[in-house]
Design a protein around this motif. Structure first.
Motif, short mmCIF file in Angstrom:
data_model
loop_
_atom_site.label_atom_id
_atom_site.label_comp_id
_atom_site.label_asym_id
_atom_site.label_seq_id
_atom_site.Cartn_x
_atom_site.Cartn_y
_atom_site.Cartn_z
N GLN A 195 -6.47 12.96 -1.06
CA GLN A 195 -5.84 14.24 -1.38
C GLN A 195 -4.99 14.75 -0.21
O GLN A 195 -4.03 15.49 -0.41
CB GLN A 195 -6.92 15.29 -1.71
CG GLN A 195 -7.79 14.96 -2.91
CD GLN A 195 -7.01 14.90 -4.21
OE1 GLN A 195 -6.17 15.74 -4.47
NE2 GLN A 195 -7.26 13.88 -5.02
N GLN A 196 -5.35 14.33 1.01
CA GLN A 196 -4.59 14.74 2.20
C GLN A 196 -3.41 13.81 2.49
O GLN A 196 -2.72 13.95 3.49
CB GLN A 196 -5.53 14.76 3.42
CG GLN A 196 -6.66 15.77 3.33
CD GLN A 196 -7.67 15.60 4.46
OE1 GLN A 196 -7.30 15.32 5.61
NE2 GLN A 196 -8.95 15.78 4.16
N GLY A 197 -3.19 12.82 1.60
CA GLY A 197 -2.05 11.93 1.76
C GLY A 197 -2.35 10.68 2.58
O GLY A 197 -1.45 9.91 2.92
N ILE A 198 -3.64 10.46 2.92
CA ILE A 198 -4.01 9.29 3.71
C ILE A 198 -4.26 8.11 2.76
O ILE A 198 -4.86 8.28 1.70
CB ILE A 198 -5.30 9.59 4.51
CG1 ILE A 198 -5.12 10.88 5.27
CG2 ILE A 198 -5.71 8.39 5.36
CD1 ILE A 198 -4.97 10.87 6.70
N SER A 199 -3.83 6.94 3.17
CA SER A 199 -4.07 5.72 2.38
C SER A 199 -5.24 4.96 2.98
O SER A 199 -5.44 4.98 4.19
CB SER A 199 -2.82 4.83 2.41
OG SER A 199 -1.70 5.54 1.92
N CYS A 237 -5.99 10.42 15.72
CA CYS A 237 -4.86 9.58 16.17
C CYS A 237 -3.71 9.65 15.17
O CYS A 237 -2.79 8.81 15.22
CB CYS A 237 -5.32 8.13 16.31
SG CYS A 237 -6.60 7.87 17.54
N ASP A 238 -3.76 10.62 14.24
CA ASP A 238 -2.73 10.76 13.20
C ASP A 238 -2.64 9.53 12.31
O ASP A 238 -1.54 9.11 11.92
CB ASP A 238 -1.35 11.07 13.81
CG ASP A 238 -1.34 12.41 14.53
OD1 ASP A 238 -1.99 13.34 14.03
OD2 ASP A 238 -0.69 12.51 15.59
N ALA A 239 -3.78 8.93 11.99
CA ALA A 239 -3.80 7.76 11.11
C ALA A 239 -3.28 8.13 9.73
O ALA A 239 -3.67 9.14 9.16
CB ALA A 239 -5.21 7.19 11.01
N ARG A 240 -2.38 7.29 9.21
CA ARG A 240 -1.89 7.43 7.84
C ARG A 240 -2.48 6.35 6.95
O ARG A 240 -2.52 6.47 5.74
CB ARG A 240 -0.36 7.31 7.83
CG ARG A 240 0.32 8.34 8.71
CD ARG A 240 1.76 7.93 9.01
NE ARG A 240 2.55 7.89 7.79
CZ ARG A 240 3.67 7.17 7.66
NH1 ARG A 240 4.11 6.43 8.65
NH2 ARG A 240 4.35 7.19 6.54
N VAL A 241 -2.91 5.26 7.59
CA VAL A 241 -3.57 4.16 6.89
C VAL A 241 -4.91 3.93 7.57
O VAL A 241 -4.97 3.69 8.78
CB VAL A 241 -2.74 2.86 6.94
CG1 VAL A 241 -3.52 1.71 6.30
CG2 VAL A 241 -1.39 3.05 6.27
N LEU A 242 -5.98 4.02 6.79
CA LEU A 242 -7.32 3.85 7.32
C LEU A 242 -7.92 2.60 6.70
O LEU A 242 -8.04 2.48 5.48
CB LEU A 242 -8.17 5.08 6.97
CG LEU A 242 -9.46 5.31 7.70
CD1 LEU A 242 -9.23 5.36 9.21
CD2 LEU A 242 -10.10 6.61 7.23
N LEU A 302 0.86 -1.19 0.00
CA LEU A 302 0.00 0.00 0.00
C LEU A 302 0.89 1.23 0.00
O LEU A 302 1.76 1.38 0.85
CB LEU A 302 -0.90 0.00 1.24
CG LEU A 302 -1.83 1.21 1.39
CD1 LEU A 302 -2.96 1.15 0.35
CD2 LEU A 302 -2.41 1.25 2.80
N HIS A 303 0.69 2.11 -0.98
CA HIS A 303 1.48 3.33 -1.07
C HIS A 303 0.73 4.50 -0.45
O HIS A 303 -0.48 4.44 -0.24
CB HIS A 303 1.81 3.64 -2.53
CG HIS A 303 2.75 2.66 -3.15
ND1 HIS A 303 2.32 1.48 -3.73
CD2 HIS A 303 4.11 2.66 -3.25
CE1 HIS A 303 3.36 0.80 -4.17
NE2 HIS A 303 4.46 1.49 -3.90
N VAL A 334 -5.79 4.18 -2.60
CA VAL A 334 -6.97 3.46 -2.11
C VAL A 334 -6.90 2.06 -2.67
O VAL A 334 -6.86 1.86 -3.89
CB VAL A 334 -8.28 4.15 -2.55
CG1 VAL A 334 -9.49 3.33 -2.08
CG2 VAL A 334 -8.36 5.57 -1.99
N LEU A 335 -6.84 1.08 -1.78
CA LEU A 335 -6.70 -0.32 -2.18
C LEU A 335 -7.97 -1.07 -1.78
O LEU A 335 -8.35 -1.08 -0.61
CB LEU A 335 -5.49 -0.93 -1.47
CG LEU A 335 -5.18 -2.40 -1.74
CD1 LEU A 335 -4.72 -2.58 -3.19
CD2 LEU A 335 -4.09 -2.88 -0.79
#
Length: 200
Positions: free
Chosen positions: A192-196, A161-166, A31-32, A36-37
């Motif tokens: 768009q905010q850089g969240i995966s 919680c500063d999630a980067r991967v949801l 996952l980059h 969105v996967l």
């Protein structure tokens, strides 16, 4: 182009066995950032087991797990959250009798001099709600909201919680068409905010 980048999250040869059932066998995925996967499969295929391992709810029997190219091992949900991985379960984990701000920061309330800083709780909660397009007063009771909006509150909680991967476990299963469209818009904005996002 994305394949040239280092994956934000990578698992390889993940295995998980339950008594009498092999849930996962040598599962790998990458996952980059801002990707969105979609994870698709029949009931019992192991999708939820994989997501629970990624979110620290369960541990794999074997396999490797990397974030930003560094090996990690999640012993619990707190470990996963600390690394920026959050899961939104089908059954939402919200307190219907508490307001939006209290739900977003439940157990992690900003405080001053050992006391909950109510002003900071509501001010910060408002910022996270705006990020997902939920423009409601922070003192609104969660129980007064339809399920689609409650799901957005869960997303705001993950972002706090500063999630980067949801990770979203079948998020549209109980939503109306309009609520589903809103959720897709939020997923697009998060990207768009850089969240995966991993979407089951």
């Amino acid at each position: 182009m994305s394949e040239a980048r280092m994956p934000l999250l990578e698992v390889s040869r993940l295995c998980k066995q339950f008594p009498g059932v092999r849930a996962l066998h040598k599962v790998s995925l990458k996952l980059h950032q801002d990707e969105v996967l979609a994870l698709i499969g029949e009931n019992g295929a192991g999708k939820s087991t994989l997501m629970k391992i990624l979110a620290g709810v369960q541990q794999a029997d074997s396999g490797k797990f990397h974030i930003d190219g560094k090996p990690v091992a999640f012993l619990n949900v707190r470990d996963a959250l600390s690394a920026g991985v959050a899961i939104i379960h089908q059954e939402l984990n919200l307190a219907a009798n508490l307001d939006l701000a209290a739900n977003i920061f439940l157990g992690r309330e900003p405080n001053r001099f050992g006391f909950v800083d109510d002003m900071a709780v509501h001010s910060e909660a408002s910022q996270y709600l705006k990020r997902i397009g939920l423009n409601l007063p922070t003192r609104t009771l969660v129980g007064d909201l339809p399920i689609g909006k409650q799901q957005l509150v869960e997303i705001a909680k993950a972002l706090s919680c500063d999630a980067r991967v949801l990770i979203m476990d079948e998020p549209t299963s109980s939503l109306s068409q309009k609520e589903t469209e809103t959720l897709f818009e939020v997923v697009h904005d998060l990207r768009q905010q850089g969240i995966s996002v991993i979407y089951i």
